[in-house]
Design a protein around this motif. Structure first.
Motif, PDB file in Angstrom:
ATOM      1  N   GLY A 154      -4.968  18.949   1.658  1.00  0.00           N
ATOM      2  CA  GLY A 154      -4.694  18.167   2.853  1.00  0.00           C
ATOM      3  C   GLY A 154      -3.347  18.630   3.382  1.00  0.00           C
ATOM      4  N   THR A 155      -2.879  18.013   4.454  1.00  0.00           N
ATOM      5  CA  THR A 155      -1.580  18.405   4.987  1.00  0.00           C
ATOM      6  C   THR A 155      -0.478  17.831   4.086  1.00  0.00           C
ATOM      7  OG1 THR A 155      -1.275  16.525   6.467  1.00  0.00           O
ATOM      8  CG2 THR A 155      -2.651  18.315   7.279  1.00  0.00           C
ATOM      9  N   SER A 156       0.759  18.140   4.407  1.00  0.00           N
ATOM     10  CA  SER A 156       1.865  17.800   3.498  1.00  0.00           C
ATOM     11  C   SER A 156       1.853  16.340   3.085  1.00  0.00           C
ATOM     12  CB  SER A 156       3.200  18.107   4.171  1.00  0.00           C
ATOM     13  OG  SER A 156       3.226  19.438   4.612  1.00  0.00           O
ATOM     14  N   ARG A 157       1.581  15.456   4.040  1.00  0.00           N
ATOM     15  CA  ARG A 157       1.673  14.047   3.653  1.00  0.00           C
ATOM     16  C   ARG A 157       0.567  13.640   2.687  1.00  0.00           C
ATOM     17  NH1 ARG A 157       2.026   9.825   8.293  1.00  0.00           N
ATOM     18  NH2 ARG A 157       3.415  11.375   9.168  1.00  0.00           N
ATOM     19  N   SER A 158      -0.497  14.416   2.605  1.00  0.00           N
ATOM     20  CA  SER A 158      -1.504  14.115   1.574  1.00  0.00           C
ATOM     21  C   SER A 158      -0.904  14.346   0.188  1.00  0.00           C
ATOM     22  CB  SER A 158      -2.766  14.965   1.767  1.00  0.00           C
ATOM     23  OG  SER A 158      -2.573  16.301   1.356  1.00  0.00           O
ATOM     24  N   GLY A 159      -0.030  15.347   0.067  1.00  0.00           N
ATOM     25  CA  GLY A 159       0.627  15.597  -1.214  1.00  0.00           C
ATOM     26  C   GLY A 159       1.597  14.482  -1.566  1.00  0.00           C
ATOM     27  N   ILE A 160       2.320  14.011  -0.539  1.00  0.00           N
ATOM     28  CA  ILE A 160       3.262  12.910  -0.777  1.00  0.00           C
ATOM     29  C   ILE A 160       2.496  11.661  -1.203  1.00  0.00           C
ATOM     30  CG2 ILE A 160       4.903  11.362   0.348  1.00  0.00           C
ATOM     31  CD1 ILE A 160       5.661  13.775   2.159  1.00  0.00           C
ATOM     32  N   GLU A 161       1.414  11.371  -0.483  1.00  0.00           N
ATOM     33  CA  GLU A 161       0.641  10.173  -0.834  1.00  0.00           C
ATOM     34  C   GLU A 161      -0.026  10.332  -2.199  1.00  0.00           C
ATOM     35  OE1 GLU A 161      -1.388   8.137   2.306  1.00  0.00           O
ATOM     36  OE2 GLU A 161      -2.959   7.417   0.969  1.00  0.00           O
ATOM     37  N   ALA A 162      -0.475  11.549  -2.525  1.00  0.00           N
ATOM     38  CA  ALA A 162      -1.082  11.760  -3.847  1.00  0.00           C
ATOM     39  C   ALA A 162      -0.074  11.439  -4.945  1.00  0.00           C
ATOM     40  CB  ALA A 162      -1.583  13.199  -3.978  1.00  0.00           C
ATOM     41  N   ALA A 163       1.162  11.912  -4.773  1.00  0.00           N
ATOM     42  CA  ALA A 163       2.189  11.640  -5.788  1.00  0.00           C
ATOM     43  C   ALA A 163       2.472  10.146  -5.860  1.00  0.00           C
ATOM     44  CB  ALA A 163       3.463  12.414  -5.457  1.00  0.00           C
ATOM     45  N   LEU A 164       2.657   9.515  -4.703  1.00  0.00           N
ATOM     46  CA  LEU A 164       3.055   8.099  -4.726  1.00  0.00           C
ATOM     47  C   LEU A 164       1.911   7.198  -5.176  1.00  0.00           C
ATOM     48  CD1 LEU A 164       5.374   7.823  -1.586  1.00  0.00           C
ATOM     49  CD2 LEU A 164       6.008   8.204  -3.974  1.00  0.00           C
ATOM     50  N   THR A 165       0.701   7.461  -4.686  1.00  0.00           N
ATOM     51  CA  THR A 165      -0.395   6.568  -5.053  1.00  0.00           C
ATOM     52  C   THR A 165      -0.763   6.735  -6.527  1.00  0.00           C
ATOM     53  OG1 THR A 165      -2.407   5.587  -4.138  1.00  0.00           O
ATOM     54  CG2 THR A 165      -2.470   7.945  -4.495  1.00  0.00           C
ATOM     55  N   SER A 166      -0.536   7.914  -7.076  1.00  0.00           N
ATOM     56  CA  SER A 166      -0.854   8.133  -8.493  1.00  0.00           C
ATOM     57  C   SER A 166       0.233   7.588  -9.402  1.00  0.00           C
ATOM     58  CB  SER A 166      -1.044   9.628  -8.756  1.00  0.00           C
ATOM     59  OG  SER A 166      -2.126  10.133  -7.995  1.00  0.00           O
ATOM     60  N   LEU A 167       1.462   7.513  -8.899  1.00  0.00           N
ATOM     61  CA  LEU A 167       2.603   7.132  -9.752  1.00  0.00           C
ATOM     62  C   LEU A 167       3.094   5.710  -9.529  1.00  0.00           C
ATOM     63  CD1 LEU A 167       4.595  10.496  -9.644  1.00  0.00           C
ATOM     64  CD2 LEU A 167       3.321   9.536 -11.573  1.00  0.00           C
ATOM     65  N   ILE A 168       2.672   5.063  -8.449  1.00  0.00           N
ATOM     66  CA  ILE A 168       3.111   3.686  -8.185  1.00  0.00           C
ATOM     67  C   ILE A 168       1.982   2.729  -8.520  1.00  0.00           C
ATOM     68  CG2 ILE A 168       3.770   2.021  -6.394  1.00  0.00           C
ATOM     69  CD1 ILE A 168       5.068   4.374  -4.860  1.00  0.00           C
ATOM     70  N   GLU A 169       2.243   1.788  -9.416  1.00  0.00           N
ATOM     71  CA  GLU A 169       1.265   0.721  -9.645  1.00  0.00           C
ATOM     72  C   GLU A 169       1.660  -0.471  -8.790  1.00  0.00           C
ATOM     73  OE1 GLU A 169       1.022   1.057 -14.258  1.00  0.00           O
ATOM     74  OE2 GLU A 169      -0.809   0.083 -13.580  1.00  0.00           O
ATOM     75  N   PRO A 170       0.684  -1.235  -8.311  1.00  0.00           N
ATOM     76  CA  PRO A 170       1.028  -2.406  -7.502  1.00  0.00           C
ATOM     77  C   PRO A 170       2.065  -3.258  -8.236  1.00  0.00           C
ATOM     78  CG  PRO A 170      -1.336  -2.049  -7.468  1.00  0.00           C
ATOM     79  CD  PRO A 170      -0.764  -1.070  -8.455  1.00  0.00           C
TER      80      PRO A 170
END
Lengths: 415, 415
Positions: free
Chosen positions: A69-85
């Motif tokens: 995906g574009t760059s922000r897909s990488g940012i979201e992948a990192a954050l969504t995988s590493l941040i728990e609610p």
């Protein structure tokens, strides 16, 4: 149906902070016939890409691969995988892309604590480290090179503070990777996201990412095997006790790393042609050499800045933290910045950028990134910019800019 | 560093259910120099693409554009934008990709109710409509063409049941769009996701999507303007009272439609070269004509099936719901399916697929999609397949398959 025209894009000098011009070798790579995603020839190209990404990220991490995906897909992948609610996340903000980290972290269910700095400046890294010790977040997300303001945030001591407090450090290096030093291991960064369409000069479409064992441990604790791929006897189908599964499937790094591992566990269909292009862009960067590449970006920046100053333009922002690959120029009083940009594009085929939020209408942003970061581009831009400014009635010293840049180029050690 | 070889992929006949061979015109389009994402020349190409997608999806919907990612990014974009946590979602499952819809819906926080059908069969659409009336879900997600089993689910009456119960109907047409009829408006589908790398013969990397005003209303109620883009006086910064914002930023259709609208509100950086490729793939499909294209896929299917049957192979699954673009073949007793596939690839340069879950090791899947769906490919595959099966000691009638396919081609109205 109406006839849609044959594709025939006009030639452009793209002097924005991305996307920038693409090396012809990369363009050629994009057009090779495709291979199947599990063809051994193709998986070998995937493995090459992982190896080269480790070199570009300056890391020994096992995991270094592109998110599709574009760059922000990488940012979201990192954050969504590493941040728990419910996780506390600290985000130092000094421009638009810091706000984006805040935004994405909130969508992941984080309790976000922000630090804010005026646009055009950066934080003293000791202040960020202090905030980490005070707030004790589970994760810290920070932009390395903030293209909206043209500033680079020094990161020294931030990694150490994160280790001390058991926080994960995620860095958005989208705009710096391949153009300025990004030292994943030396700086103790737990996850780093780069960009394809900036200093690596590959078209937008893939987001290179790397993360270490500290990050992987959190990802694996949240891992959930996809329905439809579960087979009898498979271990760890669901997250560990009390842990929450990753809320995205597409951007789930636990699944992506299985796909990029020797197991090749089916997930998405890898973007064949984009992978060809990224691999070629990495080959080019490593053939040039990272140190030589960083030096090239500094040299063309020096020529550009000399030219702009000779013309009498004022640069925006704190010069002590200026990005080498982005130069922000204040729009003179009474000049319509968008009219200048439109004339540069339509009459000269040269594109520069405007900015966002509080800087909208106040600055232009000139990128010198990757394949666009060339002497001919810098010299032509200076000549064109001077002419267009004069045409708009701006008070500009004529005849000096290109000469000043040539002086820099001739002074030595400039290609 | 070690020297990474010059890119030089071997020629392949890709006869899988995707990714498939790419039309040389699309490959050429991928290699054109890039334009900036807000360059008027580029936004005109984006608008062309939207218009052509409406034609291919057979819809008057305002919104038809690609999501920047592989096919499942489009599916997740639809589901994450349309499912609010706690929504009841009905998923009829008849193969692997139905399980994927279940998986993604759960990650979006849905309460998922499933219907299950044996792999190789589909549902009577009246049974799905009954379940909708009984369960009254907020959303129904169903696969149109299930490549894991080679079946196509008839959708008649399902759209009507959804309108009646105020449910949204989301259809995964990744494997059928461009190769078999997908009638978005006539079938009352609220959101449809297509694939680039299957019957449209564009490389993997973009997911064409369309949705109607019913779907848009739910998206807009959940809309949240990104931090960093908010300006004083902007309306609807947060979701409507009691509504939950969309949990992804990257796959947020509310933001994507602003980016694809005349406002061009900044979001990601559009994938330039992939957009060039998708636009060219759509031009090719519309120049051929959709009806002619569907007929072409049926004709080559007929030749392939005649050849396989003449060889004595048994086709898998209920023939009344067979997809025209995927043919599933039972692996004969005692034959190692992976060894056959490996020999086809290494000795003949022809790739066919295996399958998943309960069908792993039981069937091969042969795709006839898009640019791969050609007479030369079908004839060469039949000859090679026969030889490889014989080489593996399978009981196969030799000399008959290619003749049977030629008979079909010569019988008329075959190109």
């Amino acid at each position: 149906m109406r006839a849609y025209a044959e594709l025939s894009p006009s030639p452009r000098s793209i002097m924005t902070p991305g996307p920038v011009e693409v090396d012809p070798r990369v363009l050629r790579a994009l057009s090779y016939p495709i291979l199947g995603q599990f063809d051994p020839e193709f998986t070998a190209l995937m493995n090459d890409t992982m190896e080269m990404l480790r070199l570009v990220f300056r890391t020994d991490n096992r995991w270094a691969y592109p998110v599709d995906g574009t760059s922000r897909s990488g940012i979201e992948a990192a954050l969504t995988s590493l941040i728990e609610p419910g996780d506390k996340v600290l985000v130092p903000i000094y421009g638009r892309f810091g706000h984006l980290l805040h935004e994405i972290a909130e969508r992941c269910g984080a309790e976000v604590v922000t630090l804010e700095q005026a646009w055009g400046r950066v934080f003293d890294p000791a202040d960020i480290a202090d905030a980490i010790r005070r707030e004790r977040p589970q994760l810290v997300a920070v932009v390395h090179g903030e293209t909206s303001t043209g500033r680079v945030q020094p990161l020294d001591g931030i990694g150490a503070a994160c280790r001390e407090t058991d926080a994960l450090l995620v860095v958005d290096a989208v705009a710096t990777l391949g153009g300025m030093p990004v030292e994943t291991d030396a700086w103790q960064l737990d996850a780093v996201v780069g960009g394809s369409q900036k200093c690596l000069s590959v078209p937008s479409g893939m987001a290179p990412i790397t993360y270490n064992a500290r990050a992987e441990a959190k990802i694996l604790a949240r891992k959930r095997v996809e329905r439809g791929l579960r087979v009898p006897g498979m271990a760890n189908l669901e997250p560990a006790e009390g842990r929450r599964f990753i809320q995205s499937n597409y951007l789930d790094l636990a699944q992506l790393q299985d796909y990029w591992s020797a197991a090749r566990l089916n997930h998405h269909t890898e973007m064949t042609c984009m992978l060809y292009g990224l691999r070629e862009g990495l080959r080019i960067a490593l053939q040039e050499g990272l140190e030589a590449r960083w030096a090239r970006h500094r040299r063309h920046e020096a020529a550009l800045v000399a030219g702009l100053e000779a013309m009498g333009m004022r640069l925006f922002g704190d010069s002590s933290c200026k990005m080498a690959v982005v130069t922000c120029v204040e729009i003179p009083e009474g000049i319509d910045g968008e009219s200048v940009r439109a004339m540069l594009l339509s009459m000269f085929g040269i594109e520069i950028a405007n900015s966002f939020g509080p800087l909208k209408g106040r600055i232009w942003r000139i990128g010198t990134m990757g394949y666009s970061c060339r002497r001919d581009n810098v010299l032509r831009l200076l000549g064109a910019f001077e002419a267009v400014l004069a045409r708009h009635g701006a008070s500009v010293k004529t005849g000096a800019a290109v000469q000043a840049a040539l002086d820099v180029y001739e002074a030595g050690e400039i290609e």
